[in-house]
Design an enzyme around this catalytic site. Structure first.
Site, PDB file in Angstrom:
ATOM      1  N   ALA A   1      54.427  47.690  42.792  1.00  0.00           N
ATOM      2  CA  ALA A   1      55.229  47.459  44.193  1.00  0.00           C
ATOM      3  C   ALA A   1      56.558  46.729  43.569  1.00  0.00           C
ATOM      4  O   ALA A   1      56.912  46.843  42.385  1.00  0.00           O
ATOM      5  CB  ALA A   1      54.343  46.162  44.563  1.00  0.00           C
TER       6      ALA A   1
ATOM      7  N   GLU B   1      48.862  42.752  37.399  1.00  0.00           N
ATOM      8  CA  GLU B   1      49.306  41.732  38.193  1.00  0.00           C
ATOM      9  C   GLU B   1      49.297  40.333  37.564  1.00  0.00           C
ATOM     10  O   GLU B   1      50.054  39.295  37.975  1.00  0.00           O
ATOM     11  CB  GLU B   1      48.676  41.679  39.602  1.00  0.00           C
ATOM     12  CG  GLU B   1      49.049  42.882  40.549  1.00  0.00           C
ATOM     13  CD  GLU B   1      48.254  44.115  40.237  1.00  0.00           C
ATOM     14  OE1 GLU B   1      48.568  45.144  41.323  1.00  0.00           O
ATOM     15  OE2 GLU B   1      47.845  44.297  39.313  1.00  0.00           O
TER      16      GLU B   1
END
Length: 260
Positions: free
Chosen positions: A66, A135
């Site tokens: 992202a 993440e």
């Protein structure tokens, strides 16, 4: 429709959706996710499109995650909304679509990029691709279905290891773990994706849609997968495609399915 972050190409009944942010390693920002929603929705509705191949521009990255710069100002509510919108409008949309979607993983597939690949029905990786969900190195966890889809594909133990260590794995390792269906050379990647998709496109489209729905039900605790299979099996008997398939079998010829 013209897109800023996607390239759309057609090859007979195959629609290519190419994430075109090569300078950003094809990272998924809000604008790209919105365009993916539009492109995928239109492809599913287009009767000329039989299936979709998703890949990234260039040879370095499929999608390298992202766009982290968009996370800095988010609080709990906005972060939750970001994940829910992405799941609903892109990742679940792909997984539950009525046409086959193949991910051609041409390079790094990290974070949201691996989540995008896992939402697709089939994954093919170049032998130089690397995958991971990093993440936790940002103080996050995967938010676009990564914890769920990775666990379904590789099992709980391997999913916990990959997510908690944030380590990348190679394409051969991904194949060994069941994360990808095939690994091929970079030069053969799109050829292999087209080969598989063209074989699928010879089959009955409505039956393919029913198969996707029934198989997805196998991992959905909210529904009875066996009941879904029975219902979808029964619906096939109301299609002209079934009549064509049976007639072709009895007449020893190739069927010509129309998708009705």
């Amino acid at each position: 429709m013209a897109f800023e972050n996607l390239l759309i190409e057609y090859k007979e009944r195959i629609q290519y959706i190419i994430i075109n942010r090569e300078s950003k390693l094809n990272a998924l920002n809000k604008a790209t996710l919105a365009e993916l929603h539009t492109a995928i929705t239109e492809a599913f509705a287009n009767i000329q499109v039989g299936g979709i191949i998703i890949t990234g521009a260039g040879q370095k990255a499929f999608v390298a995650g992202a766009d982290i710069s968009e996370f800095a100002s988010l609080g709990v509510d906005k972060g939750t909304e970001l994940a829910r919108e992405g799941q609903t409008k892109v990742f679940n949309l792909i997984e539950h679509g009525n046409k086959p979607v193949i991910a051609a993983v041409n390079g790094f597939a990290l974070g949201g990029g691996l989540e995008l690949a896992m939402a697709c029905h089939i994954r093919i990786a170049s032998d130089s691709a690397k995958m991971g969900l990093p993440e936790v190195t940002l103080g996050l966890i995967p938010g676009y279905g990564g914890t769920q889809r990775l666990t379904r594909l590789v099992g709980k133990g391997k999913a916990l290891e990959m997510i908690m260590t944030a380590d990348m794995i190679t394409a051969p390792e991904a194949y060994e773990f069941g994360l990808v269906n095939h690994t091929v050379s970079q030069d053969s990647l799109l050829t292999k994706a087209e080969e598989i998709l063209n074989k699928i496109l010879l089959r009955a489209p409505l039956a393919i849609a029913s198969a996707i729905k029934a198989i997805n039900a196998a991992t959905d605790p909210a529904v009875n997968g066996f009941d879904t299979e029975i219902d979808e099996f029964g619906k096939c008997f109301g299609t002209n495609d079934l009549q064509e398939g049976v007639s072709a079998f009895l007449q020893k010829r190739k069927p010509e399915f129309k998708g009705n």
